[in-house]
Design a protein around this motif. Structure first.
Motif, PDB file in Angstrom:
ATOM      1  N   ALA A   1       0.871  -1.182   0.000  1.00  0.00           N
ATOM      2  CA  ALA A   1       0.000   0.000   0.000  1.00  0.00           C
ATOM      3  C   ALA A   1       0.908   1.232   0.000  1.00  0.00           C
ATOM      4  CB  ALA A   1      -0.914  -0.023   1.212  1.00  0.00           C
ATOM      5  N   LEU A   2       1.392   1.581  -1.171  1.00  0.00           N
ATOM      6  CA  LEU A   2       2.296   2.728  -1.292  1.00  0.00           C
ATOM      7  C   LEU A   2       1.567   4.013  -0.921  1.00  0.00           C
ATOM      8  CD1 LEU A   2       3.887   1.691  -4.691  1.00  0.00           C
ATOM      9  CD2 LEU A   2       4.967   1.561  -2.440  1.00  0.00           C
ATOM     10  N   THR A   3       2.266   4.896  -0.231  1.00  0.00           N
ATOM     11  CA  THR A   3       1.676   6.182   0.119  1.00  0.00           C
ATOM     12  C   THR A   3       2.171   7.306  -0.787  1.00  0.00           C
ATOM     13  OG1 THR A   3       3.392   6.565   1.786  1.00  0.00           O
ATOM     14  CG2 THR A   3       1.323   5.535   2.535  1.00  0.00           C
ATOM     15  N   LYS A   4       3.275   7.063  -1.493  1.00  0.00           N
ATOM     16  CA  LYS A   4       3.819   8.080  -2.399  1.00  0.00           C
ATOM     17  C   LYS A   4       4.710   7.398  -3.424  1.00  0.00           C
ATOM     18  CE  LYS A   4       5.214  12.308  -3.644  1.00  0.00           C
ATOM     19  NZ  LYS A   4       4.382  13.163  -4.437  1.00  0.00           N
ATOM     20  N   VAL A   5       4.546   7.789  -4.674  1.00  0.00           N
ATOM     21  CA  VAL A   5       5.465   7.421  -5.753  1.00  0.00           C
ATOM     22  C   VAL A   5       5.682   8.685  -6.565  1.00  0.00           C
ATOM     23  CG1 VAL A   5       5.876   6.017  -7.806  1.00  0.00           C
ATOM     24  CG2 VAL A   5       4.622   5.039  -5.871  1.00  0.00           C
ATOM     25  N   ALA A   6       6.939   8.991  -6.846  1.00  0.00           N
ATOM     26  CA  ALA A   6       7.263  10.156  -7.665  1.00  0.00           C
ATOM     27  C   ALA A   6       8.223   9.731  -8.768  1.00  0.00           C
ATOM     28  CB  ALA A   6       7.900  11.252  -6.810  1.00  0.00           C
TER      29      ALA A   6
ATOM     30  N   VAL B   1      16.001   9.612 -15.462  1.00  0.00           N
ATOM     31  CA  VAL B   1      14.750   9.398 -14.744  1.00  0.00           C
ATOM     32  C   VAL B   1      15.096   9.109 -13.292  1.00  0.00           C
ATOM     33  CG1 VAL B   1      12.724   7.919 -14.503  1.00  0.00           C
ATOM     34  CG2 VAL B   1      13.558   8.524 -16.785  1.00  0.00           C
ATOM     35  N   SER B   2      14.452   9.816 -12.384  1.00  0.00           N
ATOM     36  CA  SER B   2      14.613   9.596 -10.946  1.00  0.00           C
ATOM     37  C   SER B   2      13.258   9.186 -10.387  1.00  0.00           C
ATOM     38  CB  SER B   2      15.081  10.870 -10.248  1.00  0.00           C
ATOM     39  OG  SER B   2      16.289  11.323 -10.798  1.00  0.00           O
ATOM     40  N   SER B   3      13.270   8.190  -9.506  1.00  0.00           N
ATOM     41  CA  SER B   3      12.007   7.734  -8.924  1.00  0.00           C
ATOM     42  C   SER B   3      12.148   7.589  -7.420  1.00  0.00           C
ATOM     43  CB  SER B   3      11.584   6.401  -9.543  1.00  0.00           C
ATOM     44  OG  SER B   3      12.553   5.417  -9.264  1.00  0.00           O
ATOM     45  N   MET B   4      11.010   7.671  -6.740  1.00  0.00           N
ATOM     46  CA  MET B   4      10.957   7.512  -5.296  1.00  0.00           C
ATOM     47  C   MET B   4       9.672   6.772  -4.959  1.00  0.00           C
ATOM     48  SD  MET B   4       9.322   8.638  -2.328  1.00  0.00           S
ATOM     49  CE  MET B   4       8.561  10.186  -2.748  1.00  0.00           C
ATOM     50  N   ALA B   5       9.771   5.824  -4.024  1.00  0.00           N
ATOM     51  CA  ALA B   5       8.595   5.123  -3.512  1.00  0.00           C
ATOM     52  C   ALA B   5       8.638   5.183  -1.989  1.00  0.00           C
ATOM     53  CB  ALA B   5       8.576   3.672  -3.987  1.00  0.00           C
ATOM     54  N   ARG B   6       7.444   5.333  -1.368  1.00  0.00           N
ATOM     55  CA  ARG B   6       7.377   5.450   0.092  1.00  0.00           C
ATOM     56  C   ARG B   6       6.118   4.752   0.611  1.00  0.00           C
ATOM     57  NH1 ARG B   6       6.481  11.075   1.166  1.00  0.00           N
ATOM     58  NH2 ARG B   6       8.640  11.395   0.602  1.00  0.00           N
ATOM     59  N   LEU B   7       6.230   4.238   1.836  1.00  0.00           N
ATOM     60  CA  LEU B   7       5.090   3.683   2.559  1.00  0.00           C
ATOM     61  C   LEU B   7       5.428   3.593   4.031  1.00  0.00           C
ATOM     62  CD1 LEU B   7       6.035   0.675   3.477  1.00  0.00           C
ATOM     63  CD2 LEU B   7       5.000  -0.055   1.377  1.00  0.00           C
ATOM     64  N   THR B   8       4.436   3.320   4.826  1.00  0.00           N
ATOM     65  CA  THR B   8       4.636   2.896   6.205  1.00  0.00           C
ATOM     66  C   THR B   8       4.185   1.449   6.238  1.00  0.00           C
ATOM     67  OG1 THR B   8       4.233   5.104   7.061  1.00  0.00           O
ATOM     68  CG2 THR B   8       4.031   3.288   8.626  1.00  0.00           C
ATOM     69  N   GLY B   9       5.144   0.544   6.458  1.00  0.00           N
ATOM     70  CA  GLY B   9       4.802  -0.864   6.389  1.00  0.00           C
ATOM     71  C   GLY B   9       5.904  -1.766   6.887  1.00  0.00           C
ATOM     72  N   LYS B  10       5.785  -3.043   6.552  1.00  0.00           N
ATOM     73  CA  LYS B  10       6.639  -4.090   7.084  1.00  0.00           C
ATOM     74  C   LYS B  10       7.759  -4.516   6.146  1.00  0.00           C
ATOM     75  CE  LYS B  10       2.750  -5.923   9.728  1.00  0.00           C
ATOM     76  NZ  LYS B  10       3.148  -5.390  10.997  1.00  0.00           N
ATOM     77  N   THR B  11       7.771  -4.021   4.928  1.00  0.00           N
ATOM     78  CA  THR B  11       8.806  -4.417   3.970  1.00  0.00           C
ATOM     79  C   THR B  11       9.186  -3.227   3.102  1.00  0.00           C
ATOM     80  OG1 THR B  11       9.439  -6.135   2.383  1.00  0.00           O
ATOM     81  CG2 THR B  11       7.197  -5.280   2.212  1.00  0.00           C
ATOM     82  N   GLY B  12      10.369  -3.319   2.524  1.00  0.00           N
ATOM     83  CA  GLY B  12      10.931  -2.187   1.792  1.00  0.00           C
ATOM     84  C   GLY B  12      10.303  -1.942   0.435  1.00  0.00           C
ATOM     85  N   VAL B  13      10.666  -0.814  -0.160  1.00  0.00           N
ATOM     86  CA  VAL B  13      10.091  -0.368  -1.425  1.00  0.00           C
ATOM     87  C   VAL B  13      11.155  -0.190  -2.515  1.00  0.00           C
ATOM     88  CG1 VAL B  13       8.020   0.701  -0.442  1.00  0.00           C
ATOM     89  CG2 VAL B  13      10.135   2.021  -0.591  1.00  0.00           C
ATOM     90  N   GLU B  14      12.285  -0.870  -2.357  1.00  0.00           N
ATOM     91  CA  GLU B  14      13.346  -0.758  -3.352  1.00  0.00           C
ATOM     92  C   GLU B  14      12.882  -1.217  -4.732  1.00  0.00           C
ATOM     93  OE1 GLU B  14      15.501  -1.801   0.571  1.00  0.00           O
ATOM     94  OE2 GLU B  14      13.610  -2.304  -0.402  1.00  0.00           O
ATOM     95  N   MET B  15      12.198  -2.356  -4.771  1.00  0.00           N
ATOM     96  CA  MET B  15      11.755  -2.891  -6.061  1.00  0.00           C
ATOM     97  C   MET B  15      10.724  -1.980  -6.711  1.00  0.00           C
ATOM     98  SD  MET B  15      13.768  -5.307  -6.477  1.00  0.00           S
ATOM     99  CE  MET B  15      13.115  -5.647  -8.103  1.00  0.00           C
ATOM    100  N   GLU B  16       9.909  -1.327  -5.915  1.00  0.00           N
ATOM    101  CA  GLU B  16       8.911  -0.405  -6.463  1.00  0.00           C
ATOM    102  C   GLU B  16       9.588   0.814  -7.083  1.00  0.00           C
ATOM    103  OE1 GLU B  16       6.910  -3.347  -4.155  1.00  0.00           O
ATOM    104  OE2 GLU B  16       8.687  -2.160  -3.687  1.00  0.00           O
ATOM    105  N   ALA B  17      10.605   1.356  -6.419  1.00  0.00           N
ATOM    106  CA  ALA B  17      11.331   2.498  -6.986  1.00  0.00           C
ATOM    107  C   ALA B  17      12.049   2.100  -8.278  1.00  0.00           C
ATOM    108  CB  ALA B  17      12.331   3.051  -5.968  1.00  0.00           C
ATOM    109  N   LEU B  18      12.677   0.932  -8.277  1.00  0.00           N
ATOM    110  CA  LEU B  18      13.380   0.454  -9.479  1.00  0.00           C
ATOM    111  C   LEU B  18      12.402   0.155 -10.617  1.00  0.00           C
ATOM    112  CD1 LEU B  18      15.958  -1.812  -7.669  1.00  0.00           C
ATOM    113  CD2 LEU B  18      16.542   0.103  -9.197  1.00  0.00           C
ATOM    114  N   THR B  19      11.248  -0.393 -10.299  1.00  0.00           N
ATOM    115  CA  THR B  19      10.244  -0.687 -11.323  1.00  0.00           C
ATOM    116  C   THR B  19       9.691   0.604 -11.914  1.00  0.00           C
ATOM    117  OG1 THR B  19       9.701  -2.785 -10.271  1.00  0.00           O
ATOM    118  CG2 THR B  19       8.058  -1.874 -11.771  1.00  0.00           C
ATOM    119  N   ALA B  20       9.417   1.582 -11.075  1.00  0.00           N
ATOM    120  CA  ALA B  20       8.925   2.876 -11.570  1.00  0.00           C
ATOM    121  C   ALA B  20       9.919   3.488 -12.550  1.00  0.00           C
ATOM    122  CB  ALA B  20       8.676   3.830 -10.401  1.00  0.00           C
TER     123      ALA B  20
END
Length: 156
Positions: A80-85, A97-116
């Motif tokens: 449940a991402l709270t921010k993607v830029a 291209v620069s990307s950022m992914a953020r959430l408050t949760g139990k696991t990281g968002v590295e793959m989401e930033a790389l996928t974006a």
């Protein structure tokens, strides 16, 4: 060698159980680039491409891709991402291209930033290939990650 986290005792792949982990704010940043001829770069800058606004489309594609990462990468948790830029910087010979992914949760968002980042780059290619087919996508990498048990990390 440390124990593999996604392989069980019988050697079968499995999704890691993160249920017992604490919720923390987690954020990751990634970047990549696409090299192209000056003529194409200028057309993208001027928003003069036949398919439409390349960067606006690439931004939306990157954000959508981050939200679908668990559908694309085996064993990734749906988040449940709270921010993607997704942002763009013009270079002499292409676009970063620069990307950022953020959430408050139990696991990281590295793959989401790389996928974006990756999908935004692919979208730039797709919308521009009529003008240049030999563009080069390169240097996709994680820049930093914050939060979680393993702590913060930044590329050197």
């Amino acid at each position: 060698m440390s124990k593999l986290t996604h392989i069980d005792g019988d050697g079968a792949a499995h999704m890691v159980d993160v249920g017992g982990k604490a919720d923390t704010v987690r954020e990751a940043h990634a970047e990549g680039r696409i090299a192209m001829k000056l003529e194409l770069l200028e057309a993208i800058k001027a928003n003069a491409m036949k398919k439409g606004d390349v960067l606006a489309t690439a931004r939306i594609a990157g954000i959508m891709a981050a939200k679908k990462t668990s559908d694309l990468i085996p064993l990734c948790h749906p988040l449940a991402l709270t921010k993607v830029a997704v942002d763009f910087t013009f270079l002499e010979d292409g676009i970063k291209v620069s990307s950022m992914a953020r959430l408050t949760g139990k696991t990281g968002v590295e793959m989401e930033a790389l996928t974006a980042c990756s999908v935004a780059l692919l979208t730039i290619y797709d919308m521009s290939k009529a003008m240049q087919k030999d563009m080069v996508i390169s240097d996709i990498r994680l820049l930093s990650k914050n939060g979680g048990k393993s702590g913060d990390w930044t590329v050197e």
